[in-house]
Design a protein around this motif. Sequence first.
Motif, PDB file in Angstrom:
ATOM      1  N   ARG A 198     -11.560 -70.711  15.487  1.00  0.00           N
ATOM      2  CA  ARG A 198     -10.473 -70.390  14.564  1.00  0.00           C
ATOM      3  C   ARG A 198     -10.548 -71.338  13.375  1.00  0.00           C
ATOM      4  NH1 ARG A 198      -6.046 -69.740  17.569  1.00  0.00           N
ATOM      5  NH2 ARG A 198      -6.990 -70.412  19.498  1.00  0.00           N
TER       6      ARG A 198
ATOM      7  N   PHE B 293      -4.455 -67.656  13.635  1.00  0.00           N
ATOM      8  CA  PHE B 293      -5.244 -66.426  13.654  1.00  0.00           C
ATOM      9  C   PHE B 293      -5.866 -66.235  12.283  1.00  0.00           C
ATOM     10  CE2 PHE B 293      -2.155 -65.715  17.028  1.00  0.00           C
ATOM     11  CZ  PHE B 293      -3.005 -65.356  18.062  1.00  0.00           C
ATOM     12  N   PRO B 294      -6.986 -65.557  12.188  1.00  0.00           N
ATOM     13  CA  PRO B 294      -7.718 -64.874  13.248  1.00  0.00           C
ATOM     14  C   PRO B 294      -8.551 -65.840  14.098  1.00  0.00           C
ATOM     15  CG  PRO B 294      -8.882 -64.614  11.170  1.00  0.00           C
ATOM     16  CD  PRO B 294      -7.603 -65.371  10.872  1.00  0.00           C
TER      17      PRO B 294
ATOM     18  N   GLY C 125      -3.771 -61.624  16.091  1.00  0.00           N
ATOM     19  CA  GLY C 125      -2.359 -61.946  16.280  1.00  0.00           C
ATOM     20  C   GLY C 125      -1.602 -60.722  16.735  1.00  0.00           C
TER      21      GLY C 125
END
Length: 129
Positions: free
Chosen positions: A44, A49-50, A68
């Motif tokens: 990450r 996120f992502p 997410g």
Amino acid sequence: MDISWSTSSPTSGTFVSTERSGVADLVERFSELRAKGQGYLEVRGEAEFPVCALGFEGSAAVVHLMSGDGVVSLLIADEPGDASAEVLVMDDLVEFSAGFVLDLDRAWQVIEEFIRTGDPARAGDWFEL
């Protein structure tokens, strides 16, 4: 781009969710897992996120994208093979159809591109599960 990553343990083979940082350390860990013939890793950027994940067994690999809100997608293979393959996902071998199975070198290129850019869209087409 700053990254956080977690991988399978090269000694026990189980997924260790403790996040680490540093691209050089990730590359070294991936090399260890590749030498063992199987592994799973999650990467990450600065945000939660992502998350890009790579699971592999031998030369067969699958790349996941977690965006997410429980959204998970699989990278569609540029050149689908003829057969499905089992790859490591966290601690289990999971079978994927040929349309999602990549060569390990190609899958690692996707992870490297994600590390450089933070943009998973550059990898190709994704299939939302």
